[in-house]
Design a protein around this motif. Structure first.
Motif, PDB file in Angstrom:
ATOM      1  N   VAL A 185      45.535  -1.953   2.288  1.00  0.00           N
ATOM      2  CA  VAL A 185      46.032  -0.586   2.461  1.00  0.00           C
ATOM      3  C   VAL A 185      47.111  -0.273   1.418  1.00  0.00           C
ATOM      4  CG1 VAL A 185      47.301   0.952   4.001  1.00  0.00           C
ATOM      5  CG2 VAL A 185      45.394  -0.383   4.879  1.00  0.00           C
ATOM      6  N   GLU A 186      47.935  -1.254   1.086  1.00  0.00           N
ATOM      7  CA  GLU A 186      48.941  -1.035   0.045  1.00  0.00           C
ATOM      8  C   GLU A 186      48.271  -0.684  -1.281  1.00  0.00           C
ATOM      9  OE1 GLU A 186      51.493  -4.395  -0.275  1.00  0.00           O
ATOM     10  OE2 GLU A 186      52.378  -4.125   1.719  1.00  0.00           O
ATOM     11  N   ARG A 243      46.714  -1.646  14.867  1.00  0.00           N
ATOM     12  CA  ARG A 243      47.181  -1.468  13.485  1.00  0.00           C
ATOM     13  C   ARG A 243      46.199  -0.608  12.700  1.00  0.00           C
ATOM     14  NH1 ARG A 243      50.402  -0.159   9.823  1.00  0.00           N
ATOM     15  NH2 ARG A 243      50.534  -1.405   7.949  1.00  0.00           N
ATOM     16  N   THR A 276      48.138   7.518  10.139  1.00  0.00           N
ATOM     17  CA  THR A 276      49.121   7.758   9.083  1.00  0.00           C
ATOM     18  C   THR A 276      48.515   8.592   7.964  1.00  0.00           C
ATOM     19  OG1 THR A 276      50.343   5.726   9.547  1.00  0.00           O
ATOM     20  CG2 THR A 276      50.589   6.676   7.345  1.00  0.00           C
ATOM     21  N   GLN A 287      39.223 -10.424   3.567  1.00  0.00           N
ATOM     22  CA  GLN A 287      38.790  -9.060   3.276  1.00  0.00           C
ATOM     23  C   GLN A 287      37.290  -9.007   3.015  1.00  0.00           C
ATOM     24  OE1 GLN A 287      41.378  -8.178  -0.001  1.00  0.00           O
ATOM     25  NE2 GLN A 287      43.025  -7.379   1.297  1.00  0.00           N
ATOM     26  N   SER A 302      45.347  -9.430   9.726  1.00  0.00           N
ATOM     27  CA  SER A 302      46.433  -8.461   9.679  1.00  0.00           C
ATOM     28  C   SER A 302      47.031  -8.401   8.275  1.00  0.00           C
ATOM     29  CB  SER A 302      47.514  -8.822  10.700  1.00  0.00           C
ATOM     30  OG  SER A 302      48.575  -7.892  10.659  1.00  0.00           O
ATOM     31  N   ALA A 303      47.217  -9.568   7.668  1.00  0.00           N
ATOM     32  CA  ALA A 303      47.738  -9.611   6.297  1.00  0.00           C
ATOM     33  C   ALA A 303      46.732  -9.008   5.323  1.00  0.00           C
ATOM     34  CB  ALA A 303      48.051 -11.053   5.908  1.00  0.00           C
ATOM     35  N   LEU A 358      44.555  -6.719   5.970  1.00  0.00           N
ATOM     36  CA  LEU A 358      44.568  -5.278   6.178  1.00  0.00           C
ATOM     37  C   LEU A 358      45.761  -4.639   5.469  1.00  0.00           C
ATOM     38  CD1 LEU A 358      43.964  -3.618   9.639  1.00  0.00           C
ATOM     39  CD2 LEU A 358      45.841  -2.898   8.183  1.00  0.00           C
ATOM     40  N   ASN A 359      46.936  -5.208   5.646  1.00  0.00           N
ATOM     41  CA  ASN A 359      48.138  -4.635   5.044  1.00  0.00           C
ATOM     42  C   ASN A 359      48.056  -4.638   3.522  1.00  0.00           C
ATOM     43  OD1 ASN A 359      49.294  -4.189   7.557  1.00  0.00           O
ATOM     44  ND2 ASN A 359      50.364  -6.155   7.579  1.00  0.00           N
ATOM     45  N   GLU A 360      47.566  -5.745   2.958  1.00  0.00           N
ATOM     46  CA  GLU A 360      47.477  -5.835   1.494  1.00  0.00           C
ATOM     47  C   GLU A 360      46.505  -4.808   0.936  1.00  0.00           C
ATOM     48  OE1 GLU A 360      46.044  -6.872  -2.411  1.00  0.00           O
ATOM     49  OE2 GLU A 360      44.834  -6.838  -0.562  1.00  0.00           O
ATOM     50  N   ILE A 364      47.008   3.046  11.000  1.00  0.00           N
ATOM     51  CA  ILE A 364      46.827   3.344   9.577  1.00  0.00           C
ATOM     52  C   ILE A 364      46.012   4.616   9.390  1.00  0.00           C
ATOM     53  CG2 ILE A 364      45.662   2.554   7.482  1.00  0.00           C
ATOM     54  CD1 ILE A 364      46.542  -0.293   8.314  1.00  0.00           C
TER      55      ILE A 364
END
Length: 209
Positions: A70-71, A124, A131, A23, A63-64, A66-68, A128
């Motif tokens: 955004v959560e 992805r 979304t 990140q 990718s991980a 990014l997901n973390e 996002i």
């Protein structure tokens, strides 16, 4: 003898260190210049450890990451202290855009997608952003349907908010003379509120049987 349950890799401190390093680097120098070795050096772990957690390498790590992130962003945006539905929407918009500007990783996610050449990661990122856009449009439509706002074009309002924030980021990056981001948000949200807020007298007439 029963086998002990396998531990979720995402709960490992090393996994978290890898994600945090990715990140930071993605925010600082971008996807193209971020390599697995740089991530390993930043996280103070070996290349072998990274591949043990992420067999597909760089794209899997980012990718991980990014997901973390955004959560955490979703959780932060939801923590509004407002009570009126329209004020809650506007505060969530403020929190979202402020966090995007504050965090370099989020800035690149929301504004630099075209520079990401990894198709899966780029898709992805686009997903996002869409979304968040769809959520804003849906909330404006819901407020209008409930008689709590009068928004005739939710998609245009959402685009106005998104483009204004992206424009400020681009101008800041280019070194152009700009006002503080907080001032921009104040003016922008005040304008949107004035445009779609229903005066109390008009609201009372709408709900009168």
């Amino acid at each position: 003898m029963t086998a002990s349950p396998q531990r979720d890799p995402a709960q490992s401190p090393k996994y978290s260190d890898i994600v945090a390093a990715a990140q930071a680097l993605f925010g600082e120098i971008g996807y193209e210049k971020t390599g697995i070795r740089e991530i390993a050096d930043r996280a103070h772990i070996s290349l072998g450890t990274i591949y043990a957690y992420f067999p597909d390498g760089k794209s899997g790590v980012l990718s991980a990451a990014l997901n973390e992130r955004v959560e955490r962003l979703v959780d932060y945006v939801a923590q509004t202290d407002k009570t009126e539905p329209l004020d809650m929407f506007l505060d969530r918009v403020r929190r979202l855009n402020t966090e995007i500007v504050r965090d370099s990783f989020l800035r690149r996610l929301f504004t630099d997608q075209e520079r990401v050449t990894e198709p899966r990661l780029r898709e992805r990122g686009i997903e996002i952003v869409k979304t968040f856009s769809d959520l804003a449009v849906g909330e404006l439509e819901s407020l209008t349907a409930q008689g709590l706002a009068d928004c005739r074009d939710p998609e245009a309002i959402e685009m106005l908010l998104r483009v204004a924030n992206a424009g400020w980021i681009s101008a800041h990056h280019a070194g152009a003379p700009i006002v503080e981001h907080e001032r921009l948000l104040d003016a922008l949200l005040d304008s949107v509120a004035a445009l779609i807020r229903i005066p109390p007298t008009a609201r009372s007439r709408r709900v009168r049987p």
